[in-house]
Design an enzyme around this catalytic site. Structure first.
Site, PDB file in Angstrom:
ATOM      1  N   CYS A  57      47.330 -16.693  70.557  1.00 41.61           N
ATOM      2  CA  CYS A  57      47.260 -15.855  71.151  1.00 41.61           C
ATOM      3  C   CYS A  57      48.976 -15.164  71.607  1.00 41.61           C
ATOM      4  O   CYS A  57      48.971 -15.340  72.458  1.00 41.61           O
ATOM      5  CB  CYS A  57      46.789 -14.407  71.417  1.00 41.61           C
ATOM      6  SG  CYS A  57      47.088 -12.850  70.608  1.00 41.61           S
ATOM      7  N   CYS A  71      51.498  -6.669  62.886  1.00 36.83           N
ATOM      8  CA  CYS A  71      51.452  -6.471  64.705  1.00 36.83           C
ATOM      9  C   CYS A  71      52.934  -5.908  65.366  1.00 36.83           C
ATOM     10  O   CYS A  71      53.255  -6.338  64.592  1.00 36.83           O
ATOM     11  CB  CYS A  71      51.111  -8.141  65.431  1.00 36.83           C
ATOM     12  SG  CYS A  71      50.737  -7.589  66.775  1.00 36.83           S
TER      13      CYS A  71
HETATM   14  C1  FAD Z   1      46.921  -9.785  75.765  1.00 30.56           C
HETATM   15  C2  FAD Z   1      46.535  -8.751  74.307  1.00 30.56           C
HETATM   16  C3  FAD Z   1      47.086  -8.308  73.665  1.00 30.56           C
HETATM   17  C4  FAD Z   1      46.604  -8.425  72.651  1.00 30.56           C
HETATM   18  N1  FAD Z   1      47.828  -7.480  71.744  1.00 30.56           N
HETATM   19  C5  FAD Z   1      47.245  -7.032  70.804  1.00 30.56           C
HETATM   20  C6  FAD Z   1      48.563  -7.103  69.416  1.00 30.56           C
HETATM   21  O1  FAD Z   1      49.446  -6.070  70.019  1.00 30.56           O
HETATM   22  N2  FAD Z   1      48.144  -5.993  68.421  1.00 30.56           N
HETATM   23  C7  FAD Z   1      47.207  -7.077  68.182  1.00 30.56           C
HETATM   24  O2  FAD Z   1      46.546  -6.594  66.506  1.00 30.56           O
HETATM   25  N3  FAD Z   1      45.849  -7.390  68.174  1.00 30.56           N
HETATM   26  C8  FAD Z   1      46.685  -8.048  69.492  1.00 30.56           C
HETATM   27  N4  FAD Z   1      45.686  -8.812  70.406  1.00 30.56           N
HETATM   28  C9  FAD Z   1      44.105  -9.320  69.287  1.00 30.56           C
HETATM   29  C10 FAD Z   1      43.225  -9.630  69.203  1.00 30.56           C
HETATM   30  O3  FAD Z   1      43.462  -8.193  68.546  1.00 30.56           O
HETATM   31  C11 FAD Z   1      42.986  -9.021  70.515  1.00 30.56           C
HETATM   32  O4  FAD Z   1      42.838 -10.317  70.702  1.00 30.56           O
HETATM   33  C12 FAD Z   1      41.399  -8.001  70.028  1.00 30.56           C
HETATM   34  O5  FAD Z   1      40.414  -7.623  71.598  1.00 30.56           O
HETATM   35  C13 FAD Z   1      40.352  -9.124  69.543  1.00 30.56           C
HETATM   36  O6  FAD Z   1      38.931  -8.491  69.361  1.00 30.56           O
HETATM   37  P1  FAD Z   1      37.860  -8.903  68.944  1.00 30.56           P
HETATM   38  O7  FAD Z   1      36.552  -8.459  68.581  1.00 30.56           O
HETATM   39  O8  FAD Z   1      37.693 -10.485  68.438  1.00 30.56           O
HETATM   40  O9  FAD Z   1      36.811  -9.126  70.454  1.00 30.56           O
HETATM   41  P2  FAD Z   1      37.226  -8.416  72.488  1.00 30.56           P
HETATM   42  O10 FAD Z   1      37.989  -7.125  71.745  1.00 30.56           O
HETATM   43  O11 FAD Z   1      37.501  -9.462  73.458  1.00 30.56           O
HETATM   44  O12 FAD Z   1      35.857  -8.052  72.305  1.00 30.56           O
HETATM   45  C14 FAD Z   1      34.625  -8.997  72.646  1.00 30.56           C
HETATM   46  C15 FAD Z   1      33.283  -8.415  72.992  1.00 30.56           C
HETATM   47  O13 FAD Z   1      32.595  -9.581  73.326  1.00 30.56           O
HETATM   48  C16 FAD Z   1      31.922  -9.438  74.532  1.00 30.56           C
HETATM   49  N5  FAD Z   1      30.806 -10.337  74.983  1.00 30.56           N
HETATM   50  C17 FAD Z   1      31.530 -11.452  74.929  1.00 30.56           C
HETATM   51  N6  FAD Z   1      30.615 -12.067  75.514  1.00 30.56           N
HETATM   52  C18 FAD Z   1      29.468 -11.795  74.725  1.00 30.56           C
HETATM   53  C19 FAD Z   1      28.211 -12.566  74.737  1.00 30.56           C
HETATM   54  N7  FAD Z   1      27.791 -13.601  75.273  1.00 30.56           N
HETATM   55  N8  FAD Z   1      26.967 -11.866  74.576  1.00 30.56           N
HETATM   56  C20 FAD Z   1      27.612 -10.242  75.005  1.00 30.56           C
HETATM   57  N9  FAD Z   1      28.654  -9.359  74.795  1.00 30.56           N
HETATM   58  C21 FAD Z   1      29.577 -10.420  74.511  1.00 30.56           C
HETATM   59  C22 FAD Z   1      32.510  -8.399  75.025  1.00 30.56           C
HETATM   60  O14 FAD Z   1      32.335  -8.252  76.071  1.00 30.56           O
HETATM   61  C23 FAD Z   1      33.446  -7.706  74.232  1.00 30.56           C
HETATM   62  O15 FAD Z   1      32.705  -6.724  74.130  1.00 30.56           O
HETATM   63  C24 FAD Z   1      46.256  -9.145  71.512  1.00 30.56           C
HETATM   64  C25 FAD Z   1      45.025 -10.478  71.800  1.00 30.56           C
HETATM   65  C26 FAD Z   1      44.917 -10.010  73.558  1.00 30.56           C
HETATM   66  C27 FAD Z   1      44.570 -11.342  73.684  1.00 30.56           C
END
Ligand code: FAD
Length: 428
Positions: A164, A358
């Site tokens: 990322c 993005c």
């Molecule tokens: C700093 C940063 C900025 C970003 N900015 C952008 C942006 O501007 N635009 C864009 O499109 N994308 C962006 N991204 C990329 C992406 O959109 C994000 O990483 C997004 O949060 C990913 O979504 P997700 O649902 O996969 O994971 P997350 O949003 O991280 O959610 C994961 C969930 O799983 C839960 N979880 C984890 N392990 C367990 C477990 N064992 N048991 C129960 N629950 C668990 C966590 O508590 C959380 O609720 C960014 C990423 C980062 C790191």
């Protein structure tokens, strides 16, 4: 009656729950299980780190919001998944049975792959920061306020196996803008250290003219860079990185001094998911077919950062392909269609478009890219810079937070505006 359990309440999990509830008949149960009881809008974490946002601006308590829609919520980490037995074990020892499982657990932030890196409170060695979670961003903000009293060099970038890169660039430019506003930029040499083979690669093999545009921006903002950087260890105030050439041979050893550092870590799959036999690749990412469905366990689906996507191309220092917010929402929509189809005995053949859009803030301006599809050659390959992106990013934050509060995961105007731009969630 079927019980659909969604693990994770992030950018993937929350829309998955809302969309599932909206689409499935009421006799089916939908439950979200998440390690914490709040949703955080991860894209705004870089703003928290420089004090431009407060925690309460980007965090929502999910229990009451889900309850309003008739979705159950359990605030517990999942510690084990018995995939053949269709059961989860939770951190408090409870068991939870499911008929369908949707895994949206995001990344495990693998700080320990580089000795000395990462916040000590998150299993790292304590010398670098991250902005991957709201807690990490707040920890940066605490140290940043001290740093401002006596500034020095800053390092920003991404470790090997990070997938990322947009947020690393975004953060470098945000810190630059913040320091300029404070008239302190002249006291802060900045170095961008990245595992990407060139500036603007972004884990995507570049998008449009991202290389020359971002290089030019970095020069214009006095940010030096080291690419093909295999960071090997961090000590207090020193980052050790080996720069490779295009053939993967050692070009130069660097010892980069810093007073404050933010390095995005390698990503992996979370332990409970990675431990399920034959569910994941060696780094713990869920192996899925083109319908977001586990190849091994046909009642398990997955979306978001936790799914396995091959790198767009091989790079001298390993890098991963990013999974951005809209792309994740397309995965979620496909899963909801497929579970609904499966329940009604229809073929579960919906496919997500995985369109990558993005918006990266740069403090007072910004850069946006659209890569359709994500893997080149592409139909749309577009990278643009402008003040409008900074404003669009603020609008995106407000809009997404509102979507999560109201529980409407694809408002009708989003559907039609994006469609007019040729951006849709499901492949034809
Ligand atoms: C700093 C940063 C900025 C970003 N900015 C952008 C942006 O501007 N635009 C864009 O499109 N994308 C962006 N991204 C990329 C992406 O959109 C994000 O990483 C997004 O949060 C990913 O979504 P997700 O649902 O996969 O994971 P997350 O949003 O991280 O959610 C994961 C969930 O799983 C839960 N979880 C984890 N392990 C367990 C477990 N064992 N048991 C129960 N629950 C668990 C966590 O508590 C959380 O609720 C960014 C990423 C980062 C790191």
């Amino acid at each position: 009656m079927a019980h659909i359990v969604i693990i994770g309440a992030g950018i993937g999990g929350m829309p998955a729950a809302y969309e599932m509830r909206e689409r499935l008949p009421k006799e089916h149960r939908v439950t979200v299980v998440s390690a914490v009881d709040y949703f955080q809008f991860v894209p705004s974490n870089p703003w928290i780190a420089v004090g431009w946002r407060q925690r309460e601006d980007i965090v929502l308590q999910v229990g009451p919001l889900l309850a309003k829609k008739g979705i159950e919520f359990i605030a517990q980490a999942v510690t084990a998944i018995d995939a053949p037995g269709n059961r989860l074990t939770l951190a408090n020892g409870d068991a939870l049975a499911y008929d369908y499982l949707v895994i949206t657990t995001g990344p495990k932030l693998s700080f320990d792959e580089v000795p000395g890196a990462g916040p000590a409170s998150h299993g790292g060695g304590g010398h670098t920061h991250s902005v991957c979670s709201v807690d990490h961003a707040q920890a940066f903000w605490a140290d940043y306020q001290e740093f401002l009293k006596n500034p020095g060099p800053i390092v920003v970038g991404a470790m090997p196996m990070a997938s990322c890169f947009g947020p690393a660039y975004e953060f470098a430019f945000i810190v630059d803008a913040d320091l300029r506003k404070r008239k302190l930029r002249n006291k802060v040499p900045m170095t961008f250290v990245t595992s990407e083979p060139y500036i603007g690669h972004l884990g995507l093999g570049g998008v449009g003219d991202s290389k020359s545009m971002l290089e030019s921006e970095m020069r214009g903002h006095d940010i030096k860079w080291i690419t093909n950087a295999r960071t090997t260890r961090v000590e207090a105030g020193k980052l050790f990185t080996t720069q490779l050439d295009d053939q993967g041979q050692v070009l130069k050893e660097h010892e980069v001094p810093f007073k404050l550092a933010m390095m995005l870590p390698a990503f992996k799959g979370v332990d409970a998911v990675a431990a399920v036999p034959e569910l994941c690749n060696p780094r713990g990412f869920v192996i899925i077919d083109e319908h977001q469905r586990s190849k091994k366990y046909r009642n398990i689906f997955s979306a978001g950062v936790c799914v396995a996507i091959p790198p767009v191309e091989t790079t001298p220092v390993p890098t991963g392909a990013p999974k951005t917010g809209y792309m994740i929402e397309t995965m979620v929509t496909a899963i909801v269609h497929n579970i609904a189809a499966d329940l009604s005995g229809q073929p579960a053949d919906a496919r997500a478009t995985w369109n990558a859009i993005c918006l990266a803030d740069m403090g007072d301006t910004g850069a946006a890219f659209v890569a359709l599809p994500q893997i080149p050659p592409r139909n749309v390959n577009w990278f643009k810079k402008g003040k409008w992106v900074h404003l669009a990013k603020i609008a995106f934050e407000k809009y997404f937070m509102r979507k999560m509060k109201t529980g409407n995961s694809e408002p009708i105007y989003e559907k039609y505006v994006l469609k007019a731009l040729g951006i849709v969630r499901l492949a034809e």
